[in-house]
Scaffold this active site. Structure first.
Site, PDB file in Angstrom:
ATOM      1  N   SER A  81      11.798 -13.148   0.420  1.00  0.00           N
ATOM      2  CA  SER A  81      10.997 -11.943   0.667  1.00  0.00           C
ATOM      3  C   SER A  81      11.188 -11.432   2.095  1.00  0.00           C
ATOM      4  O   SER A  81      11.538 -12.195   3.005  1.00  0.00           O
ATOM      5  CB  SER A  81       9.517 -12.230   0.441  1.00  0.00           C
TER       6      SER A  81
HETATM    7  N1  SAH Z   1       9.286 -17.954  -1.952  1.00  0.00           N
HETATM    8  C1  SAH Z   1      10.735 -17.851  -1.950  1.00  0.00           C
HETATM    9  C2  SAH Z   1      11.247 -16.604  -2.642  1.00  0.00           C
HETATM   10  C3  SAH Z   1      10.859 -16.549  -4.036  1.00  0.00           C
HETATM   11  S1  SAH Z   1      11.903 -15.643  -5.116  1.00  0.00           S
HETATM   12  C4  SAH Z   1      11.308 -17.958  -0.564  1.00  0.00           C
HETATM   13  O1  SAH Z   1      10.552 -18.102   0.409  1.00  0.00           O
HETATM   14  O2  SAH Z   1      12.535 -17.930  -0.445  1.00  0.00           O
HETATM   15  C5  SAH Z   1      11.108 -16.157  -6.615  1.00  0.00           C
HETATM   16  C6  SAH Z   1      11.484 -17.541  -7.047  1.00  0.00           C
HETATM   17  O3  SAH Z   1      10.680 -17.850  -8.180  1.00  0.00           O
HETATM   18  C7  SAH Z   1      12.932 -17.668  -7.509  1.00  0.00           C
HETATM   19  O4  SAH Z   1      13.566 -18.702  -6.832  1.00  0.00           O
HETATM   20  C8  SAH Z   1      12.810 -17.971  -9.000  1.00  0.00           C
HETATM   21  O5  SAH Z   1      13.826 -18.816  -9.501  1.00  0.00           O
HETATM   22  C9  SAH Z   1      11.445 -18.636  -9.056  1.00  0.00           C
HETATM   23  N2  SAH Z   1      10.800 -18.621 -10.381  1.00  0.00           N
HETATM   24  C10 SAH Z   1      10.864 -17.657 -11.340  1.00  0.00           C
HETATM   25  N3  SAH Z   1      10.134 -18.012 -12.405  1.00  0.00           N
HETATM   26  C11 SAH Z   1       9.583 -19.229 -12.118  1.00  0.00           C
HETATM   27  C12 SAH Z   1       8.717 -20.108 -12.832  1.00  0.00           C
HETATM   28  N4  SAH Z   1       8.268 -19.842 -14.070  1.00  0.00           N
HETATM   29  N5  SAH Z   1       8.354 -21.254 -12.226  1.00  0.00           N
HETATM   30  C13 SAH Z   1       8.778 -21.559 -10.965  1.00  0.00           C
HETATM   31  N6  SAH Z   1       9.609 -20.766 -10.258  1.00  0.00           N
HETATM   32  C14 SAH Z   1      10.001 -19.611 -10.813  1.00  0.00           C
END
Ligand code: SAH
Length: 229
Positions: A81
């Site tokens: 983000s």
């Molecule tokens: N917080 C992260 C960015 C998140 S992007 C950072 O600081 O870099 C969103 C993330 O959520 C992605 O890596 C994606 O693979 C994950 N994601 C998507 N669906 C999910 C689920 N059901 N459970 C856990 N993670 C999930």
């Protein structure tokens, strides 16, 4: 002798800027302009964002853009983000030292590291095994080994570690997963982007009062979707 003097001058009077200073300068500018220049005022959040080396959480070829005012790709179709959104979510969550925090969506591990600067009790769930593995290794290497990373579906939360004072969901969902509501402590804060994937969502802060979620804050945002396995 002349050579020695020249070397001394270079070392002490401003030879090429050491790499670490270059990153630190970029980070401080980010904090000043993008965070303090907007509405980030929580000293714990500002200190955390001043400390975490964001350039080490993005692919090498994007390191020079790590402190820019935007999200960046981290591979596997996912994104880290924008710095402001990480800071805002952390500020909205009112994280205090000693709070137990659950993050859904580890991604690069950056948000988890920011949380870990404030409290030692950080638990993070990532659905993609490759991202979970890389984030875990990176967090250990950078001194955030206390962050626990679990590979799995964040819709289920982390029941064995509940209740949590704070739950941050860093992927968009049209409805808050019921397990997360259940695993939020009384008085706990939940920050989640609510809305359809691929369209604008509303970053929403709830507080759990008498067993129910009370909505308190909202901001339009765009997140990658929270997916089902
Ligand atoms: N917080 C992260 C960015 C998140 S992007 C950072 O600081 O870099 C969103 C993330 O959520 C992605 O890596 C994606 O693979 C994950 N994601 C998507 N669906 C999910 C689920 N059901 N459970 C856990 N993670 C999930």
């Amino acid at each position: 002798m002349g050579c020695l003097v020249l070397m001394w001058l270079l070392v002490f009077c401003g030879g090429p800027t050491p790499a670490s200073d270059k990153w630190e300068e970029a980070r401080m500018r980010m904090v000043r302009e993008q965070l303090q220049g907007r509405d980030i005022t929580d000293p714990l959040v500002l200190a955390a964002m001043s400390s975490v080396p964001r350039h080490l959480f993005v692919p090498d070829y994007l390191a020079s853009r790590a402190y820019g005012d935007h999200p960046l790709p981290i591979g596997s179709g996912q994104t880290i983000s924008q710095p402001y959104i990480v800071a805002l979510m952390t500020q909205w969550a009112e994280v205090k030292p000693g709070d137990k925090v659950l993050e859904v969506g580890t991604g690069s591990g950056y948000q988890a590291a920011v949380l870990a600067e404030i409290t030692p009790k950080v638990f993070s769930i990532e659905i993609l095994p490759e991202l979970a593995r890389t984030a875990k290794k990176r967090l250990e290497k950078l001194g955030y080994g206390q962050v626990q990373v679990h590979t799995g579906d964040g819709h289920l939360g982390w029941p064995a570690e509940a209740p949590f004072d704070v739950i941050l969901v860093t992927a968009a969902t049209s409805q808050t997963p019921p397990a997360l509501v259940e695993q939020l402590a009384a008085g706990g804060r939940l920050v989640v982007p609510l809305g359809p994937p691929g369209q604008v969502q509303e970053l929403t802060r709830f507080r759990k009062i008498e067993g129910k979620l009370k909505e308190e804050l909202r901001l339009p945002v765009m997140f990658v979707p929270l997916v089902r396995p």
